[in-house]
Design a protein around this motif. Structure first.
Motif, PDB file in Angstrom:
ATOM      1  N   ILE A   1      -4.908   8.239  -0.740  1.00  0.00           N
ATOM      2  CA  ILE A   1      -4.016   7.001  -1.616  1.00  0.00           C
ATOM      3  C   ILE A   1      -3.866   6.333  -0.420  1.00  0.00           C
ATOM      4  CG2 ILE A   1      -2.528   6.980  -3.019  1.00  0.00           C
ATOM      5  CD1 ILE A   1      -2.106   9.802  -3.828  1.00  0.00           C
ATOM      6  N   LEU A   2      -3.073   6.541   0.629  1.00  0.00           N
ATOM      7  CA  LEU A   2      -2.973   5.442   1.251  1.00  0.00           C
ATOM      8  C   LEU A   2      -3.884   4.526   1.609  1.00  0.00           C
ATOM      9  CD1 LEU A   2      -0.485   4.381   2.935  1.00  0.00           C
ATOM     10  CD2 LEU A   2      -1.298   5.559   4.633  1.00  0.00           C
ATOM     11  N   VAL A   3      -5.049   4.901   2.085  1.00  0.00           N
ATOM     12  CA  VAL A   3      -6.000   4.333   2.587  1.00  0.00           C
ATOM     13  C   VAL A   3      -6.699   3.635   0.910  1.00  0.00           C
ATOM     14  CG1 VAL A   3      -9.048   4.671   3.142  1.00  0.00           C
ATOM     15  CG2 VAL A   3      -7.083   6.275   4.466  1.00  0.00           C
ATOM     16  N   LEU A   4      -7.137   3.949   0.096  1.00  0.00           N
ATOM     17  CA  LEU A   4      -7.639   3.400  -0.738  1.00  0.00           C
ATOM     18  C   LEU A   4      -6.510   2.283  -1.556  1.00  0.00           C
ATOM     19  CD1 LEU A   4      -8.612   5.916  -3.014  1.00  0.00           C
ATOM     20  CD2 LEU A   4      -9.629   4.007  -1.873  1.00  0.00           C
ATOM     21  N   SER A   5      -4.851   2.575  -0.906  1.00  0.00           N
ATOM     22  CA  SER A   5      -4.637   0.928  -1.457  1.00  0.00           C
ATOM     23  C   SER A   5      -4.087   0.167  -0.888  1.00  0.00           C
ATOM     24  CB  SER A   5      -2.476   1.951  -1.778  1.00  0.00           C
ATOM     25  OG  SER A   5      -2.572   2.824  -2.356  1.00  0.00           O
ATOM     26  N   LEU A   6      -4.924   0.710   0.484  1.00  0.00           N
ATOM     27  CA  LEU A   6      -4.388  -0.532   2.029  1.00  0.00           C
ATOM     28  C   LEU A   6      -5.951  -1.176   0.920  1.00  0.00           C
ATOM     29  CD1 LEU A   6      -3.276  -1.213   4.010  1.00  0.00           C
ATOM     30  CD2 LEU A   6      -4.877   0.361   5.482  1.00  0.00           C
ATOM     31  N   LEU A   7      -7.023   0.058   0.733  1.00  0.00           N
ATOM     32  CA  LEU A   7      -8.449  -0.887   0.974  1.00  0.00           C
ATOM     33  C   LEU A   7      -7.872  -2.350  -0.367  1.00  0.00           C
ATOM     34  CD1 LEU A   7     -10.583   1.391   1.486  1.00  0.00           C
ATOM     35  CD2 LEU A   7     -10.368  -0.009   2.568  1.00  0.00           C
TER      36      LEU A   7
ATOM     37  N   ALA B   1       0.938  -1.343  -0.137  1.00  0.00           N
ATOM     38  CA  ALA B   1       0.136  -0.518  -0.035  1.00  0.00           C
ATOM     39  C   ALA B   1       1.071   0.946  -0.130  1.00  0.00           C
ATOM     40  CB  ALA B   1      -0.569   0.050   0.815  1.00  0.00           C
ATOM     41  N   LEU B   2       2.801   1.140   0.679  1.00  0.00           N
ATOM     42  CA  LEU B   2       3.090   2.042   0.281  1.00  0.00           C
ATOM     43  C   LEU B   2       3.275   2.740  -1.229  1.00  0.00           C
ATOM     44  CD1 LEU B   2       4.958   1.156   3.516  1.00  0.00           C
ATOM     45  CD2 LEU B   2       2.856   3.027   3.196  1.00  0.00           C
ATOM     46  N   VAL B   3       3.297   1.415  -1.736  1.00  0.00           N
ATOM     47  CA  VAL B   3       3.734   1.558  -3.185  1.00  0.00           C
ATOM     48  C   VAL B   3       3.545   3.404  -3.905  1.00  0.00           C
ATOM     49  CG1 VAL B   3       4.884   1.129  -5.223  1.00  0.00           C
ATOM     50  CG2 VAL B   3       5.050  -0.823  -3.745  1.00  0.00           C
ATOM     51  N   PRO B   4       2.159   3.229  -4.482  1.00  0.00           N
ATOM     52  CA  PRO B   4       1.501   4.186  -5.095  1.00  0.00           C
ATOM     53  C   PRO B   4       1.686   5.606  -3.972  1.00  0.00           C
ATOM     54  CG  PRO B   4      -0.328   2.292  -4.336  1.00  0.00           C
ATOM     55  CD  PRO B   4       0.501   2.184  -3.580  1.00  0.00           C
ATOM     56  N   VAL B   5       1.445   5.536  -2.790  1.00  0.00           N
ATOM     57  CA  VAL B   5       2.371   6.767  -1.938  1.00  0.00           C
ATOM     58  C   VAL B   5       3.678   7.521  -2.276  1.00  0.00           C
ATOM     59  CG1 VAL B   5       2.435   7.877   0.511  1.00  0.00           C
ATOM     60  CG2 VAL B   5       0.706   6.176  -0.287  1.00  0.00           C
ATOM     61  N   ILE B   6       4.078   6.543  -2.031  1.00  0.00           N
ATOM     62  CA  ILE B   6       5.209   6.776  -2.328  1.00  0.00           C
ATOM     63  C   ILE B   6       6.130   7.135  -4.342  1.00  0.00           C
ATOM     64  CG2 ILE B   6       8.697   5.958  -3.060  1.00  0.00           C
ATOM     65  CD1 ILE B   6       7.768   3.854  -0.910  1.00  0.00           C
TER      66      ILE B   6
END
Length: 247
Positions: free
Chosen positions: A194-200, A22-27
């Motif tokens: 972005i972090l929330v959506l990636s984690l979901l 989930a951290l990849v899109p944020v980075i």
């Protein structure tokens, strides 16, 4: 329902390291945002000589010195009549719908415009903000406004009283420079989203993979499939081996 919840929790426990994805899109977002041009500096330089006098807007006869105006440039940028004229000029532009109006224009003029002296004979008028077209319009307008007020100030202040005849003129044209911002607090809401959506998305992927797994997950499933009672079962060999190593 409880069985599926336990099944999902067991799958999550097994694949919990996937949540790091989930951290990849944020980075990626932070890298792109840091490299993208998101603000502009629009500048116009002026050269001057002599004792400049700037017409005061709160009196038909008083003038300001250049030092007074440099100490408080809002006397130029936030002048009510000037803001009204600037508003009219912006309304004539094709993109007037996305340009600031009213109090928003006043806040933009206060926060984005700068007037500084680079040396004893040069002035620099600067806009710093995210809208290059707006910056060009504001710098051009306030440059004209400053020149007009200097001309009016000279008329109010006789040349015989001045230390020397004055001159004031633009030095070159407008300069527009794009700038990148490595970090801005304004990105925090988007980073959180972005972090929330990636984690979901990761949690959903774990659930889909678990539901698509055809292997047996309980003795009850085996009994139903074989239509035979289950007398016993072997524990997870991996966990058993790990337990034996620890003991």
């Amino acid at each position: 329902m409880g069985f599926y919840i336990k099944r999902y929790l067991a799958a999550f426990q097994e694949r919990k390291h996937w949540t790091l994805m989930a951290l990849v899109p944020v980075i990626l977002y932070l890298i792109v945002a840091a490299l993208r041009v998101d603000s502009f500096a629009v500048t116009q330089d002026f050269t001057y000589s002599g004792d400049l006098r700037i017409a005061a807007t709160n009196s038909p006869v008083n003038t300001l010195t250049l030092e007074t105006l440099l100490a408080d440039p809002d006397q130029l940028f936030l002048d009510t009549f000037a803001l009204s004229q600037l508003q009219q000029r912006l309304e004539l532009q094709d993109s007037a719908g996305i340009l600031p109006t009213g109090q928003e224009l006043r806040r933009t003029a206060h926060g984005s415009m700068r007037l500084a002296s680079d040396s004893g004979s040069r002035l620099r008028l600067t806009y710093e903000g995210s809208n290059a077209r707006l910056g060009e319009a504001m710098v051009d307008f306030y440059g004209e406004r400053l020149a007009q007020r200097i001309e009016d100030g000279a008329a109010r202040h006789p040349a015989s009283e001045a230390a020397a005849p004055y001159s004031f003129q633009a030095d070159g044209g407008l300069s527009v420079v794009g700038m990148t911002t490595p970090w801005s607090a304004e990105r925090l809401p988007r980073v959180a989203l972005i972090l929330v959506l990636s984690l979901l998305a990761v949690l959903l992927l774990i659930g889909i993979l678990e539901l698509s797994d055809p292997s047996f997950k309980s003795e009850r499933q085996i009994a139903r499939y074989l239509d035979l009672p289950v007398l016993g079962s072997m524990p997870d060999a991996t966990r058993l081996a790990h337990h034996l190593k620890e003991s």
